[in-house]
Design an enzyme around this catalytic site. Structure first.
Site, PDB file in Angstrom:
ATOM      1  N   TYR A  53       0.823  -1.221   0.000  1.00  0.00           N
ATOM      2  CA  TYR A  53       0.000   0.000   0.000  1.00  0.00           C
ATOM      3  C   TYR A  53       0.855   1.269   0.000  1.00  0.00           C
ATOM      4  O   TYR A  53       0.433   2.290  -0.558  1.00  0.00           O
ATOM      5  CB  TYR A  53      -1.009  -0.019   1.148  1.00  0.00           C
ATOM      6  CG  TYR A  53      -2.132  -0.984   0.845  1.00  0.00           C
ATOM      7  CD1 TYR A  53      -3.083  -0.666  -0.118  1.00  0.00           C
ATOM      8  CD2 TYR A  53      -2.197  -2.236   1.445  1.00  0.00           C
ATOM      9  CE1 TYR A  53      -4.091  -1.567  -0.453  1.00  0.00           C
ATOM     10  CE2 TYR A  53      -3.194  -3.141   1.123  1.00  0.00           C
ATOM     11  CZ  TYR A  53      -4.139  -2.798   0.167  1.00  0.00           C
ATOM     12  OH  TYR A  53      -5.123  -3.690  -0.183  1.00  0.00           O
ATOM     13  N   GLN A  86     -15.146   2.331  -6.524  1.00  0.00           N
ATOM     14  CA  GLN A  86     -14.413   1.211  -5.924  1.00  0.00           C
ATOM     15  C   GLN A  86     -12.963   1.621  -5.703  1.00  0.00           C
ATOM     16  O   GLN A  86     -12.197   0.896  -5.085  1.00  0.00           O
ATOM     17  CB  GLN A  86     -14.444   0.002  -6.858  1.00  0.00           C
ATOM     18  CG  GLN A  86     -15.833  -0.542  -7.096  1.00  0.00           C
ATOM     19  CD  GLN A  86     -15.852  -1.503  -8.268  1.00  0.00           C
ATOM     20  OE1 GLN A  86     -15.566  -2.686  -8.111  1.00  0.00           O
ATOM     21  NE2 GLN A  86     -16.176  -1.013  -9.442  1.00  0.00           N
ATOM     22  N   ASN A  87     -12.593   2.787  -6.240  1.00  0.00           N
ATOM     23  CA  ASN A  87     -11.192   3.205  -6.173  1.00  0.00           C
ATOM     24  C   ASN A  87     -10.850   3.751  -4.791  1.00  0.00           C
ATOM     25  O   ASN A  87     -11.670   4.413  -4.156  1.00  0.00           O
ATOM     26  CB  ASN A  87     -10.906   4.262  -7.247  1.00  0.00           C
ATOM     27  CG  ASN A  87     -11.101   3.699  -8.639  1.00  0.00           C
ATOM     28  OD1 ASN A  87     -11.186   2.492  -8.802  1.00  0.00           O
ATOM     29  ND2 ASN A  87     -11.179   4.569  -9.626  1.00  0.00           N
ATOM     30  N   VAL A  88      -9.606   3.511  -4.393  1.00  0.00           N
ATOM     31  CA  VAL A  88      -9.166   4.005  -3.090  1.00  0.00           C
ATOM     32  C   VAL A  88      -8.364   5.294  -3.253  1.00  0.00           C
ATOM     33  O   VAL A  88      -7.872   5.846  -2.279  1.00  0.00           O
ATOM     34  CB  VAL A  88      -8.358   2.922  -2.335  1.00  0.00           C
ATOM     35  CG1 VAL A  88      -9.256   1.725  -2.021  1.00  0.00           C
ATOM     36  CG2 VAL A  88      -7.132   2.462  -3.125  1.00  0.00           C
ATOM     37  N   ASP A  89      -8.230   5.769  -4.495  1.00  0.00           N
ATOM     38  CA  ASP A  89      -7.548   7.052  -4.697  1.00  0.00           C
ATOM     39  C   ASP A  89      -8.505   8.204  -4.417  1.00  0.00           C
ATOM     40  O   ASP A  89      -9.710   8.003  -4.220  1.00  0.00           O
ATOM     41  CB  ASP A  89      -6.948   7.138  -6.122  1.00  0.00           C
ATOM     42  CG  ASP A  89      -8.008   7.135  -7.222  1.00  0.00           C
ATOM     43  OD1 ASP A  89      -8.939   7.963  -7.153  1.00  0.00           O
ATOM     44  OD2 ASP A  89      -7.903   6.306  -8.154  1.00  0.00           O
ATOM     45  N   HIS A 104     -14.468   0.851  -1.156  1.00  0.00           N
ATOM     46  CA  HIS A 104     -13.354  -0.014  -0.737  1.00  0.00           C
ATOM     47  C   HIS A 104     -12.297   0.715   0.091  1.00  0.00           C
ATOM     48  O   HIS A 104     -11.177   0.248   0.202  1.00  0.00           O
ATOM     49  CB  HIS A 104     -12.702  -0.646  -1.980  1.00  0.00           C
ATOM     50  CG  HIS A 104     -13.600  -1.625  -2.679  1.00  0.00           C
ATOM     51  ND1 HIS A 104     -13.395  -2.062  -3.962  1.00  0.00           N
ATOM     52  CD2 HIS A 104     -14.728  -2.263  -2.250  1.00  0.00           C
ATOM     53  CE1 HIS A 104     -14.352  -2.912  -4.304  1.00  0.00           C
ATOM     54  NE2 HIS A 104     -15.176  -3.047  -3.293  1.00  0.00           N
ATOM     55  N   GLY A 170     -14.930   2.000 -16.261  1.00  0.00           N
ATOM     56  CA  GLY A 170     -13.628   1.427 -15.926  1.00  0.00           C
ATOM     57  C   GLY A 170     -13.627   0.385 -14.836  1.00  0.00           C
ATOM     58  O   GLY A 170     -12.716   0.356 -14.010  1.00  0.00           O
ATOM     59  N   THR A 171     -14.621  -0.480 -14.842  1.00  0.00           N
ATOM     60  CA  THR A 171     -14.582  -1.605 -13.888  1.00  0.00           C
ATOM     61  C   THR A 171     -14.895  -2.898 -14.620  1.00  0.00           C
ATOM     62  O   THR A 171     -15.776  -2.931 -15.485  1.00  0.00           O
ATOM     63  CB  THR A 171     -15.557  -1.409 -12.699  1.00  0.00           C
ATOM     64  OG1 THR A 171     -15.634  -2.644 -11.954  1.00  0.00           O
ATOM     65  CG2 THR A 171     -16.948  -0.989 -13.116  1.00  0.00           C
ATOM     66  N   SER A 172     -14.200  -3.965 -14.248  1.00  0.00           N
ATOM     67  CA  SER A 172     -14.433  -5.262 -14.888  1.00  0.00           C
ATOM     68  C   SER A 172     -15.700  -5.920 -14.337  1.00  0.00           C
ATOM     69  O   SER A 172     -16.090  -6.980 -14.811  1.00  0.00           O
ATOM     70  CB  SER A 172     -13.221  -6.173 -14.653  1.00  0.00           C
ATOM     71  OG  SER A 172     -13.053  -6.390 -13.262  1.00  0.00           O
TER      72      SER A 172
HETATM   73  P1  OAD Z   1     -10.225  -4.160 -12.760  1.00  0.00           P
HETATM   74  O1  OAD Z   1      -8.750  -4.100 -12.902  1.00  0.00           O
HETATM   75  O2  OAD Z   1     -10.834  -5.466 -12.450  1.00  0.00           O
HETATM   76  O3  OAD Z   1     -10.919  -3.617 -14.089  1.00  0.00           O
HETATM   77  C1  OAD Z   1     -10.467  -2.432 -14.694  1.00  0.00           C
HETATM   78  C2  OAD Z   1     -11.337  -2.108 -15.873  1.00  0.00           C
HETATM   79  O4  OAD Z   1     -10.906  -0.862 -16.401  1.00  0.00           O
HETATM   80  C3  OAD Z   1     -11.259  -3.122 -17.023  1.00  0.00           C
HETATM   81  O5  OAD Z   1     -12.566  -3.447 -17.469  1.00  0.00           O
HETATM   82  C4  OAD Z   1     -10.478  -2.367 -18.104  1.00  0.00           C
HETATM   83  O6  OAD Z   1     -10.877  -2.745 -19.421  1.00  0.00           O
HETATM   84  C5  OAD Z   1     -10.873  -0.939 -17.801  1.00  0.00           C
HETATM   85  N1  OAD Z   1      -9.938   0.097 -18.294  1.00  0.00           N
HETATM   86  C6  OAD Z   1      -8.615   0.027 -18.537  1.00  0.00           C
HETATM   87  N2  OAD Z   1      -8.120   1.205 -18.941  1.00  0.00           N
HETATM   88  C7  OAD Z   1      -9.171   2.063 -18.969  1.00  0.00           C
HETATM   89  C8  OAD Z   1      -9.315   3.446 -19.287  1.00  0.00           C
HETATM   90  N3  OAD Z   1      -8.275   4.195 -19.668  1.00  0.00           N
HETATM   91  N4  OAD Z   1     -10.555   3.985 -19.214  1.00  0.00           N
HETATM   92  C9  OAD Z   1     -11.621   3.235 -18.827  1.00  0.00           C
HETATM   93  N5  OAD Z   1     -11.536   1.933 -18.496  1.00  0.00           N
HETATM   94  C10 OAD Z   1     -10.331   1.354 -18.564  1.00  0.00           C
HETATM   95  O7  OAD Z   1     -10.617  -3.056 -11.644  1.00  0.00           O
HETATM   96  P2  OAD Z   1     -11.963  -2.907 -10.790  1.00  0.00           P
HETATM   97  O8  OAD Z   1     -13.132  -3.427 -11.526  1.00  0.00           O
HETATM   98  O9  OAD Z   1     -11.994  -1.508 -10.296  1.00  0.00           O
HETATM   99  O10 OAD Z   1     -10.580  -4.050  -4.658  1.00  0.00           O
HETATM  100  O11 OAD Z   1     -11.649  -3.859  -9.570  1.00  0.00           O
HETATM  101  C11 OAD Z   1     -12.564  -3.951  -8.520  1.00  0.00           C
HETATM  102  C12 OAD Z   1     -11.847  -4.191  -7.210  1.00  0.00           C
HETATM  103  O12 OAD Z   1     -10.978  -5.305  -7.349  1.00  0.00           O
HETATM  104  C13 OAD Z   1     -10.922  -3.070  -6.784  1.00  0.00           C
HETATM  105  O13 OAD Z   1     -11.613  -2.032  -6.105  1.00  0.00           O
HETATM  106  C14 OAD Z   1      -9.939  -3.756  -5.905  1.00  0.00           C
HETATM  107  C15 OAD Z   1      -9.698  -4.982  -6.734  1.00  0.00           C
HETATM  108  O14 OAD Z   1      -9.249  -6.095  -6.088  1.00  0.00           O
HETATM  109  C16 OAD Z   1      -9.854  -4.118  -3.531  1.00  0.00           C
HETATM  110  O15 OAD Z   1      -8.652  -4.026  -3.500  1.00  0.00           O
HETATM  111  C17 OAD Z   1     -10.685  -4.337  -2.303  1.00  0.00           C
END
Ligand code: OAD
Length: 229
Positions: A53, A86-89, A104, A170-172
């Site tokens: 971290y 979901q971002n911690v920033d 988160h 921007g979330t999977s």
């Molecule tokens: P992921 O890394 O799972 O997904 C990131 C998403 O962002 C993917 O769908 C990419 O295609 C997309 N992406 C990449 N570059 C991009 C851009 N420039 N603009 C828009 N989208 C883009 O991240 P999260 O879904 O946020 O939790 O992950 C969820 C949680 O899993 C996080 O909060 C974290 C992680 O483990 C904890 O740590 C508790």
């Protein structure tokens, strides 16, 4: 004013130089999530957890909000915008967004391991073993680790239920309960998904804007202004 609820994930901050988790080159390719982001990890190897971290926090102190964050601030001129992240920033806040709910946790905060209500703002990137709360207990990152409860999820679901437009950026959509928030969007409202890559969602009401956050939010602004103003 129409209410726009925006659920953001790591991709929102990718153009600010913050690494995502699950893509090629993502953080979970380099680290085993259970070894750095779980209560067991903290018990077994707190130094490693703090180092993980600290690295993230150091990068965050060097990062700036991007065009996507700024676009969401611009939307506030015309709409009631509520961000659930979901971002911690803190890039949404630093861009100027007024309403940001963190699901988160927050990287620039630490909390007492003895009393979760003792939360401290960090003005420096490094958190060390021996850094304590005012009662003398070790501080830990103010992050929701895997296996811990997402306390903000109830408030987040209530916000989603009041949306006129729902936006996912921007979330999977891999991590629950956050990913399930899309299903709290009222029936019939428009749901947009901004992501440069394909994202699987069981929700079949999505309008996909296949762009990075910066460009995608600009396109969204044009669509929403045409539709609602
Ligand atoms: P992921 O890394 O799972 O997904 C990131 C998403 O962002 C993917 O769908 C990419 O295609 C997309 N992406 C990449 N570059 C991009 C851009 N420039 N603009 C828009 N989208 C883009 O991240 P999260 O879904 O946020 O939790 O992950 C969820 C949680 O899993 C996080 O909060 C974290 C992680 O483990 C904890 O740590 C508790």
């Amino acid at each position: 004013m129409k209410k726009i609820v925006v659920l953001t994930g790591a991709g929102m901050s990718a153009e600010s130089g913050i690494r995502t988790f699950r893509e090629m080159g993502g953080l979970w390719e380099e680290y085993d999530v259970m070894e750095v982001a779980s209560p067991q990890a903290w018990e077994n190897n707190p130094e490693l957890v703090l180092r993980f971290y600290n690295e993230r926090r150091k990068k965050l102190f060097e990062a700036e909000p991007n065009q996507g964050h700024q676009g969401l601030v611009e939307l506030e001129k015309y709409f009631d915008v509520q961000i659930i992240t979901q971002n911690v920033d803190d890039l949404h806040e630093r861009a100027g967004s007024k309403s940001v709910l963190h699901l988160h946790g927050e990287l620039k905060k630490a909390r007492s391991t003895a009393n979760p209500n003792l939360i401290y703002e960090l003005d420096h990137w490094e958190l060390k073993l021996g850094d304590t709360c005012e009662k003398g207990s070790q501080l830990r990152p103010h992050i929701v680790w895997f296996g811990e409860a997402v306390h903000a999820i109830h408030d987040a679901a209530l916000i989603c239920e009041t949306a006129d437009v729902f936006v996912v950026i921007g979330t999977s959509l891999n991590v629950y309960p956050a990913a399930g928030l899309v299903d709290y969007a009222p029936n019939g409202i428009p749901i947009f998904l901004i992501d440069p890559n394909d994202v699987y969602s069981s929700n079949n009401r999505l309008t996909v804007i296949k762009e990075k956050a910066g460009t995608g939010v600009q396109k969204l602004i044009t669509i929403l202004k045409n539709e609602y103003l």
